[in-house]
Design an enzyme around this catalytic site. Structure first.
Site, PDB file in Angstrom:
ATOM      1  N   ASP A 153      -7.405  -9.274   2.238  1.00  0.00           N
ATOM      2  CA  ASP A 153      -8.380  -8.347   1.660  1.00  0.00           C
ATOM      3  C   ASP A 153      -7.727  -7.199   0.901  1.00  0.00           C
ATOM      4  O   ASP A 153      -8.321  -6.140   0.730  1.00  0.00           O
ATOM      5  CB  ASP A 153      -9.240  -7.781   2.792  1.00  0.00           C
ATOM      6  CG  ASP A 153      -8.391  -7.220   3.917  1.00  0.00           C
ATOM      7  OD1 ASP A 153      -7.222  -6.862   3.659  1.00  0.00           O
ATOM      8  OD2 ASP A 153      -8.885  -7.137   5.062  1.00  0.00           O
ATOM      9  N   GLU A 207     -10.999  -2.545   1.794  1.00  0.00           N
ATOM     10  CA  GLU A 207     -10.775  -3.962   2.112  1.00  0.00           C
ATOM     11  C   GLU A 207     -12.067  -4.747   2.335  1.00  0.00           C
ATOM     12  O   GLU A 207     -12.141  -5.932   2.010  1.00  0.00           O
ATOM     13  CB  GLU A 207      -9.879  -4.081   3.349  1.00  0.00           C
ATOM     14  CG  GLU A 207      -8.429  -3.663   3.120  1.00  0.00           C
ATOM     15  CD  GLU A 207      -8.185  -2.157   3.251  1.00  0.00           C
ATOM     16  OE1 GLU A 207      -9.175  -1.411   3.497  1.00  0.00           O
ATOM     17  OE2 GLU A 207      -7.032  -1.727   3.097  1.00  0.00           O
ATOM     18  N   HIS A 262       4.537   4.008   8.358  1.00  0.00           N
ATOM     19  CA  HIS A 262       4.189   3.303   7.113  1.00  0.00           C
ATOM     20  C   HIS A 262       4.676   4.136   5.927  1.00  0.00           C
ATOM     21  O   HIS A 262       4.519   5.356   5.923  1.00  0.00           O
ATOM     22  CB  HIS A 262       2.670   3.110   7.053  1.00  0.00           C
ATOM     23  CG  HIS A 262       2.235   2.128   6.006  1.00  0.00           C
ATOM     24  ND1 HIS A 262       2.212   2.441   4.674  1.00  0.00           N
ATOM     25  CD2 HIS A 262       1.843   0.832   6.089  1.00  0.00           C
ATOM     26  CE1 HIS A 262       1.803   1.378   3.980  1.00  0.00           C
ATOM     27  NE2 HIS A 262       1.572   0.389   4.824  1.00  0.00           N
TER      28      HIS A 262
HETATM   29  C1  UD1 Z   1      -2.043  -1.811   1.505  1.00  0.00           C
HETATM   30  C2  UD1 Z   1      -3.414  -2.490   1.424  1.00  0.00           C
HETATM   31  C3  UD1 Z   1      -4.033  -2.587   2.807  1.00  0.00           C
HETATM   32  C4  UD1 Z   1      -3.088  -3.232   3.795  1.00  0.00           C
HETATM   33  C5  UD1 Z   1      -1.758  -2.477   3.779  1.00  0.00           C
HETATM   34  C6  UD1 Z   1      -0.753  -3.180   4.654  1.00  0.00           C
HETATM   35  C7  UD1 Z   1      -4.826  -2.141  -0.547  1.00  0.00           C
HETATM   36  C8  UD1 Z   1      -5.740  -1.221  -1.247  1.00  0.00           C
HETATM   37  N1  UD1 Z   1      -4.301  -1.689   0.603  1.00  0.00           N
HETATM   38  O1  UD1 Z   1      -2.246  -0.464   1.925  1.00  0.00           O
HETATM   39  O2  UD1 Z   1      -5.217  -3.390   2.730  1.00  0.00           O
HETATM   40  O3  UD1 Z   1      -3.660  -3.149   5.072  1.00  0.00           O
HETATM   41  O4  UD1 Z   1      -1.238  -2.478   2.436  1.00  0.00           O
HETATM   42  O5  UD1 Z   1       0.343  -2.368   4.904  1.00  0.00           O
HETATM   43  O6  UD1 Z   1      -4.560  -3.218  -1.015  1.00  0.00           O
HETATM   44  N2  UD1 Z   1       5.309   2.206  -0.280  1.00  0.00           N
HETATM   45  C9  UD1 Z   1       6.665   2.355  -0.371  1.00  0.00           C
HETATM   46  N3  UD1 Z   1       7.456   1.294  -0.039  1.00  0.00           N
HETATM   47  C10 UD1 Z   1       6.954   0.098   0.352  1.00  0.00           C
HETATM   48  C11 UD1 Z   1       5.555  -0.039   0.455  1.00  0.00           C
HETATM   49  C12 UD1 Z   1       4.761   1.011   0.129  1.00  0.00           C
HETATM   50  O7  UD1 Z   1       7.157   3.411  -0.744  1.00  0.00           O
HETATM   51  O8  UD1 Z   1       7.717  -0.821   0.638  1.00  0.00           O
HETATM   52  C13 UD1 Z   1       4.452   3.360  -0.621  1.00  0.00           C
HETATM   53  C14 UD1 Z   1       4.292   3.521  -2.143  1.00  0.00           C
HETATM   54  O9  UD1 Z   1       4.063   4.849  -2.442  1.00  0.00           O
HETATM   55  C15 UD1 Z   1       3.026   2.695  -2.394  1.00  0.00           C
HETATM   56  C16 UD1 Z   1       2.236   2.977  -1.136  1.00  0.00           C
HETATM   57  O10 UD1 Z   1       3.161   3.150  -0.098  1.00  0.00           O
HETATM   58  O11 UD1 Z   1       2.381   3.037  -3.560  1.00  0.00           O
HETATM   59  C17 UD1 Z   1       1.360   1.783  -0.749  1.00  0.00           C
HETATM   60  O12 UD1 Z   1       0.206   1.937  -1.296  1.00  0.00           O
HETATM   61  P1  UD1 Z   1      -0.957   0.793  -1.383  1.00  0.00           P
HETATM   62  O13 UD1 Z   1      -0.407  -0.557  -1.620  1.00  0.00           O
HETATM   63  O14 UD1 Z   1      -1.914   1.370  -2.313  1.00  0.00           O
HETATM   64  O15 UD1 Z   1      -1.666   0.834  -0.008  1.00  0.00           O
HETATM   65  P2  UD1 Z   1      -1.290   0.723   1.493  1.00  0.00           P
HETATM   66  O16 UD1 Z   1      -1.789   1.962   2.108  1.00  0.00           O
HETATM   67  O17 UD1 Z   1       0.120   0.327   1.700  1.00  0.00           O
HETATM   68  N1  UDP Z   2       4.852  -5.013  10.893  1.00  0.00           N
HETATM   69  C1  UDP Z   2       6.227  -5.054  10.651  1.00  0.00           C
HETATM   70  N2  UDP Z   2       6.937  -3.890  10.767  1.00  0.00           N
HETATM   71  C2  UDP Z   2       6.367  -2.708  11.086  1.00  0.00           C
HETATM   72  C3  UDP Z   2       4.957  -2.679  11.310  1.00  0.00           C
HETATM   73  C4  UDP Z   2       4.233  -3.845  11.201  1.00  0.00           C
HETATM   74  O1  UDP Z   2       6.779  -6.113  10.373  1.00  0.00           O
HETATM   75  O2  UDP Z   2       7.066  -1.708  11.173  1.00  0.00           O
HETATM   76  C5  UDP Z   2       4.068  -6.251  10.735  1.00  0.00           C
HETATM   77  C6  UDP Z   2       3.154  -6.602  11.894  1.00  0.00           C
HETATM   78  O3  UDP Z   2       3.810  -7.429  12.827  1.00  0.00           O
HETATM   79  C7  UDP Z   2       1.994  -7.311  11.211  1.00  0.00           C
HETATM   80  C8  UDP Z   2       1.964  -6.711   9.845  1.00  0.00           C
HETATM   81  O4  UDP Z   2       3.202  -6.054   9.638  1.00  0.00           O
HETATM   82  O5  UDP Z   2       2.226  -8.704  11.058  1.00  0.00           O
HETATM   83  C9  UDP Z   2       0.821  -5.751   9.745  1.00  0.00           C
HETATM   84  O6  UDP Z   2       0.931  -5.009   8.594  1.00  0.00           O
HETATM   85  P1  UDP Z   2       0.082  -3.698   8.339  1.00  0.00           P
HETATM   86  O7  UDP Z   2      -0.279  -3.073   9.645  1.00  0.00           O
HETATM   87  O8  UDP Z   2       0.873  -2.899   7.373  1.00  0.00           O
HETATM   88  O9  UDP Z   2      -1.184  -4.266   7.579  1.00  0.00           O
HETATM   89  P2  UDP Z   2      -2.602  -4.867   8.022  1.00  0.00           P
HETATM   90  O10 UDP Z   2      -2.363  -6.027   8.909  1.00  0.00           O
HETATM   91  O11 UDP Z   2      -3.365  -3.764   8.665  1.00  0.00           O
HETATM   92  O12 UDP Z   2      -3.221  -5.253   6.711  1.00  0.00           O
END
Ligand code: UD1
Ligand code: UDP
Length: 383
Positions: A95, A131, A246
């Protein structure tokens, strides 16, 4: 048959890799793995662990993107990929905005979409946000819905989706979990994170509480309440709280400011999937607003307290391995305390069968895709 699998975030990589591996084993199937890299380094952590090398990497992560930024970037760039690759089918998972915008791009290009983890619903479009809307949009476009549970399948049938297009497969997260636990067992290592403070506190015999939080609707007040509860729990003196933070700055900045100085709270960098699974195996209880973690913890017999007001995963709550406890700091502390101090309450939540699948979801999804393709070819010949 050419299948384009598109994924962008950590949980999509975790839940897609078993399907990609399974499809690549099937004769006559060409899989093109494409990542939008909506996430970057927490996605790369998963891809490296499981040896998933994307055929196409769109490098779309930005520092502070709006939802519109992510949606338009994905629509535009995946549209270009579709024009070039010309797949017979696209697969998306879950989602996220990557999943929703990819499904729309595929729709605009006339390519059928299969949806892994289809049919999850809450009763409000505002939670989880965005989502819940994303997955409903994907369902409208999809012609093969891979529902992880009976409840998810029933949600789709209630929306008048053709029953012949809905497949009850279990959740691929259980396949992923089995695969990573097998790797850990083969390596004879627990892969706990290398963190001196955590090790010292665990060596003192403290109970481990594993926490995660990232949901957009919890940004601000929700995260503040979660942090207040974490401090109170950590003050008990007999626990250590591990919280892999996160990387989204809307989460990491307030969490580090609120909890960085507490002697019994370990704020960790995002953990590799093997390390996170090891921590799940080692911990006493889990406090989380994550979707995937709600599914994994029961598979390892760990009680989950869900830090949200709604869940699209009612199966854990109904089975008794999860409790939906909301975002009131006092309630969070009370519920965690009960589990830590009352062995009967703990036993009732930890000895429950996992309701999310048996680890064969990827195989069932691949079977369904191939038999659907054979059916279409037969119909085309018959016509
Ligand atoms: C996204 C998804 C959410 C999912 C989550 C899993 C959307 C809108 N949201 O949320 O559904 O549950 O991922 O974790 O699709 N960033 C880093 N390094 C990384 C990853 C992220 O710096 O490796 C930072 C960046 O600033 C990036 C932000 O985190 O822009 C992630 O933003 P975004 O993908 O919008 O949403 P999440 O809150 O991660
Ligand atoms: N996870 C991981 N490292 C972390 C935290 C979570 O590998 O430090 C894994 C966890 O086991 C799960 C997935 O990431 O499989 C969940 O991701 P997240 O909570 O970011 O997203 P959501 O499932 O809520 O979309």
């Amino acid at each position: 048959m050419k299948i384009l699998v598109v994924f962008g975030t950590r949980p999509e990589a975790i839940k897609c890799f078993p399907v990609i591996e399974e499809l690549r084993r099937r004769p006559g199937v060409e899989v093109v793995a494409c990542t939008t890299a909506q996430h970057r380094h927490i996605l790369d952590q998963v891809m490296e662990l499981v040896g998933l090398v994307p055929d196409i990497d769109l490098h779309l992560m930005r520092e502070k993107p709006t939802l519109t930024d992510i949606t338009t970037d994905v629509l535009h760039r995946v549209g270009e990929v579709l024009a070039e690759v010309r797949p017979d089918r696209v697969l998306v998972q879950g989602d996220t905005t990557t999943a929703m915008a990819t499904a729309m791009a595929a729709f605009y290009h006339g390519v059928p979409v299969g949806h892994i983890e289809a049919g999850l619903r809450t009763d409000t479009i505002l939670s989880p946000w965005p989502e819940e809307a994303n997955r409903r949009i994907v369902s409208v476009i999809t012609d093969m819905h891979f529902a992880p549970t009976r409840a998810a399948r029933d949600n789709l049938l209630r929306e008048n989706i053709d029953p012949a297009s809905v497949y009850l497969t279990g959740n691929t997260v259980i396949d992923a979990l089995h695969s990573v636990r097998a790797r850990l067992a083969a390596a004879k290592t627990s892969s706990l994170p290398d963190n001196a403070k955590l090790r010292d506190l665990l060596d003192q015999g403290r109970k481990l509480i594993l926490m995660t939080a990232h949901r957009r609707e919890n940004w601000g007040e929700g995260i503040d309440a979660i942090c207040r509860a974490a401090r109170q729990l950590a003050d008990r003196g007999d626990v250590v709280i591990a919280l892999p933070v996160h990387p989204n700055p809307r989460v990491s900045v307030p969490v580090r400011a609120a909890l960085g100085d507490h002697p019994a709270i370990c704020l960790l960098e995002p953990l590799g999937y093997a390390e996170f699974v090891s921590m799940l195996g080692r911990c006493e209880i889990v406090l989380t607003d994550s979707g995937g973690v709600q599914e994994e913890a029961p598979a390892l017999g760990k009680p989950v307290l869900v830090l949200r007001d709604t869940t699209e995963r009612p199966e854990g709550v109904e089975a008794g391995c999860a409790r939906l406890i909301g975002l009131d700091a006092r309630r969070i502390v009370e519920e965690a305390t009960r589990l830590l101090d009352d062995p009967e309450a703990y036993g009732a939540m930890s000895h429950v069968a996992n309701p999310y699948g048996d680890g064969t979801a990827a195989r069932q999804i691949a079977d369904a895709i191939l038999s659907n393709a054979r059916g279409q070819r037969a119909r085309a010949v018959g016509a």
